[in-house]
Design an enzyme around this catalytic site. Structure first.
Site, PDB file in Angstrom:
ATOM      1  N   GLY A   1      61.283  13.451  36.148  1.00 32.12           N
ATOM      2  CA  GLY A   1      61.230  12.181  35.422  1.00 32.12           C
ATOM      3  C   GLY A   1      60.663  12.304  34.022  1.00 32.12           C
ATOM      4  O   GLY A   1      60.328  11.302  33.398  1.00 32.12           O
TER       5      GLY A   1
ATOM      6  N   GLU B   1      56.111  13.299  44.842  1.00 32.51           N
ATOM      7  CA  GLU B   1      55.493  11.969  44.748  1.00 32.51           C
ATOM      8  C   GLU B   1      54.798  11.591  46.056  1.00 32.51           C
ATOM      9  O   GLU B   1      53.771  10.912  46.059  1.00 32.51           O
ATOM     10  CB  GLU B   1      56.545  10.921  44.340  1.00 32.51           C
ATOM     11  CG  GLU B   1      56.870  11.044  42.852  1.00 32.51           C
ATOM     12  CD  GLU B   1      58.269  10.621  42.457  1.00 32.51           C
ATOM     13  OE1 GLU B   1      58.936   9.893  43.208  1.00 32.51           O
ATOM     14  OE2 GLU B   1      58.703  11.044  41.362  1.00 32.51           O
TER      15      GLU B   1
ATOM     16  N   GLY C   1      67.073  12.511  40.545  1.00 38.36           N
ATOM     17  CA  GLY C   1      66.384  11.223  40.581  1.00 38.36           C
ATOM     18  C   GLY C   1      67.029  10.236  39.624  1.00 38.36           C
ATOM     19  O   GLY C   1      68.071   9.647  39.926  1.00 38.36           O
ATOM     20  N   GLY C   2      66.440  10.089  38.440  1.00 39.41           N
ATOM     21  CA  GLY C   2      66.873   9.095  37.453  1.00 39.41           C
ATOM     22  C   GLY C   2      68.379   9.033  37.246  1.00 39.41           C
ATOM     23  O   GLY C   2      68.972   7.942  37.270  1.00 39.41           O
TER      24      GLY C   2
ATOM     25  N   HIS D   1      58.441  15.359  49.184  1.00 36.11           N
ATOM     26  CA  HIS D   1      58.665  15.183  47.741  1.00 36.11           C
ATOM     27  C   HIS D   1      57.312  15.155  47.029  1.00 36.11           C
ATOM     28  O   HIS D   1      56.325  14.647  47.580  1.00 36.11           O
ATOM     29  CB  HIS D   1      59.434  13.879  47.503  1.00 36.11           C
ATOM     30  CG  HIS D   1      59.850  13.723  46.078  1.00 36.11           C
ATOM     31  ND1 HIS D   1      58.986  13.259  45.112  1.00 36.11           N
ATOM     32  CD2 HIS D   1      61.009  14.005  45.449  1.00 36.11           C
ATOM     33  CE1 HIS D   1      59.621  13.264  43.937  1.00 36.11           C
ATOM     34  NE2 HIS D   1      60.850  13.703  44.123  1.00 36.11           N
TER      35      HIS D   1
ATOM     36  N   SER E   1      64.803  16.297  36.221  1.00 36.64           N
ATOM     37  CA  SER E   1      65.547  15.956  35.003  1.00 36.64           C
ATOM     38  C   SER E   1      66.941  16.573  34.930  1.00 36.64           C
ATOM     39  O   SER E   1      67.386  16.953  33.842  1.00 36.64           O
ATOM     40  CB  SER E   1      64.724  16.313  33.758  1.00 36.64           C
ATOM     41  OG  SER E   1      63.520  15.565  33.741  1.00 36.64           O
TER      42      SER E   1
ATOM     43  N   GLU F   1      61.462  21.654  42.952  1.00 35.83           N
ATOM     44  CA  GLU F   1      61.307  20.652  41.902  1.00 35.83           C
ATOM     45  C   GLU F   1      59.979  20.870  41.192  1.00 35.83           C
ATOM     46  O   GLU F   1      58.929  20.442  41.696  1.00 35.83           O
ATOM     47  CB  GLU F   1      61.320  19.237  42.493  1.00 35.83           C
ATOM     48  CG  GLU F   1      62.604  18.881  43.192  1.00 35.83           C
ATOM     49  CD  GLU F   1      62.784  17.370  43.283  1.00 35.83           C
ATOM     50  OE1 GLU F   1      63.772  16.878  42.756  1.00 35.83           O
ATOM     51  OE2 GLU F   1      61.915  16.702  43.855  1.00 35.83           O
TER      52      GLU F   1
ATOM     53  N   ASN G   1      68.251  10.984  44.791  1.00 34.05           N
ATOM     54  CA  ASN G   1      66.972  10.416  45.226  1.00 34.05           C
ATOM     55  C   ASN G   1      66.750   9.140  44.419  1.00 34.05           C
ATOM     56  O   ASN G   1      66.330   9.194  43.269  1.00 34.05           O
ATOM     57  CB  ASN G   1      65.849  11.430  44.980  1.00 34.05           C
ATOM     58  CG  ASN G   1      64.478  10.870  45.332  1.00 34.05           C
ATOM     59  OD1 ASN G   1      64.380   9.803  45.936  1.00 34.05           O
ATOM     60  ND2 ASN G   1      63.422  11.579  44.956  1.00 34.05           N
ATOM     61  N   TRP G   2      67.067   8.022  45.049  1.00 32.32           N
ATOM     62  CA  TRP G   2      66.968   6.735  44.328  1.00 32.32           C
ATOM     63  C   TRP G   2      65.530   6.295  44.132  1.00 32.32           C
ATOM     64  O   TRP G   2      65.265   5.372  43.369  1.00 32.32           O
ATOM     65  CB  TRP G   2      67.700   5.639  45.112  1.00 32.32           C
ATOM     66  CG  TRP G   2      69.189   5.719  45.053  1.00 32.32           C
ATOM     67  CD1 TRP G   2      69.963   6.675  44.428  1.00 32.32           C
ATOM     68  CD2 TRP G   2      70.112   4.791  45.637  1.00 32.32           C
ATOM     69  NE1 TRP G   2      71.295   6.390  44.594  1.00 32.32           N
ATOM     70  CE2 TRP G   2      71.418   5.242  45.337  1.00 32.32           C
ATOM     71  CE3 TRP G   2      69.963   3.631  46.396  1.00 32.32           C
ATOM     72  CZ2 TRP G   2      72.567   4.561  45.759  1.00 32.32           C
ATOM     73  CZ3 TRP G   2      71.092   2.951  46.817  1.00 32.32           C
ATOM     74  CH2 TRP G   2      72.386   3.407  46.499  1.00 32.32           C
ATOM     75  N   LYS G   3      64.602   6.883  44.866  1.00 29.97           N
ATOM     76  CA  LYS G   3      63.200   6.444  44.830  1.00 29.97           C
ATOM     77  C   LYS G   3      63.125   4.936  45.137  1.00 29.97           C
ATOM     78  O   LYS G   3      63.957   4.454  45.904  1.00 29.97           O
ATOM     79  CB  LYS G   3      62.563   6.813  43.485  1.00 29.97           C
ATOM     80  CG  LYS G   3      62.795   8.306  43.173  1.00 29.97           C
ATOM     81  CD  LYS G   3      61.994   8.832  42.053  1.00 29.97           C
ATOM     82  CE  LYS G   3      62.339  10.318  41.874  1.00 29.97           C
ATOM     83  NZ  LYS G   3      61.547  10.964  40.870  1.00 29.97           N
TER      84      LYS G   3
END
Ligand code: PGA
Length: 252
Positions: free
Chosen positions: A174, A96, A235-236, A94, A214, A168, A8-10
């Site tokens: 994150g 977010e 993600g990150g 998601h 994470s 999640e 997930n590059w966001k």
């Protein structure tokens, strides 16, 4: 069941950076990996993913879609149109999207249905906030999100079409605070039970349940060893090809 490693590059990586990413990714020889790979990129990077996907054997898709396929919906993303670009998966609900963009369970249910109607495989995201965990509500919240998110498809599509769930915990996204393998494993097992109630035991065991929050090369192996963890949503750490490769490599 084949495990899934999803990136997930966001809101990161321009089209040019995305192309550089995929060149670097190819150099890692991803054909050695045994899991399915899915890249959820910003909408403007989907063409870059499409250029590389056939050669590298990965799938890609948007991080969000709208539940209508076309019309006067300024700024939204059509499931049908991204499918025409070659996308085969879609990330839905998601945290977010839920917290920053006000997506409700009801909207998310419509998006899951729209994804399936457009022949995209939805990954429905669920997960509790820190306050919900601390007040002992985790199972209740996750169960509500799951039931609500799948409500519109259980009768029509759930038995015949592929879809996946991503657990999640919001407090782990994150933040560097990963759920322990036991904490994640417990909720994954609970999700499997809930899915059993919704679509039957046999079908429930065919639905991949991904963990996200994470995930890093350092903790991937231990998490992957949990029996109900069928993959990751990253993600990150997915923004660096080498790290994402190391995480995917932990899924065997
Ligand atoms: P993270 O994000 O790996 O950076 O915690 C996961 C996600 O939001 O999907």
């Amino acid at each position: 069941m084949k495990k899934i490693c999803a990136a997930n590059w966001k809101l990161n990586l321009s089209p040019e950076e995305a192309r550089r990413y995929f060149v670097e990714w190819s150099e890692l020889k991803p054909s050695r990996l045994v899991c399915d790979l899915v890249f959820f990129t910003p909408a403007y990077d989907l063409p870059a993913a499409a250029e590389f996907a056939p050669a590298e054997g990965f799938h890609f898709g948007p991080q969000n879609i709208y539940f209508e396929m076309s019309g006067a919906f300024t700024g939204e993303i059509s499931a049908q149109a991204v499918h025409a670009l070659g996308a085969r998966w879609a990330l839905i609900g998601h945290s977010e999207r839920r917290t920053l963009f006000g997506e409700t369970d009801a909207m998310i249910a419509k998006k899951v249905k729209a994804a399936m109607a457009a022949d995209l495989v939805p990954i429905l995201c669920v997960g509790e906030t820190l306050a919900e965990r601390e007040s002992g509500q985790t199972k209740k919240v996750v169960s509500r999100q799951l039931r609500a998110g799948l409500e519109m498809i259980v009768a029509e599509f759930a038995l015949a079409r592929h879809f996946a769930i991503a657990y999640e915990p919001v407090w782990a996204i994150g933040t560097g605070k990963v759920a322990t393998p036991e904490q994640a494993g417990e909720i994954h097992a609970e999700i499997r039970v809930e899915l059993g109630h919704l679509v039957g035991q046999k079908r429930a065991h065919e639905i991949p349940i991904l963990y996200g929050g994470s995930v890093k090369p350092e903790n991937a192996r231990e998490l992957a060893a949990q029996p109900d963890i069928d993959g990751f949503l990253v993600g990150g750490a997915s923004l660096k090809p080498k790290d994402f490769f190391a995480i995917a490599n932990a899924l065997r």
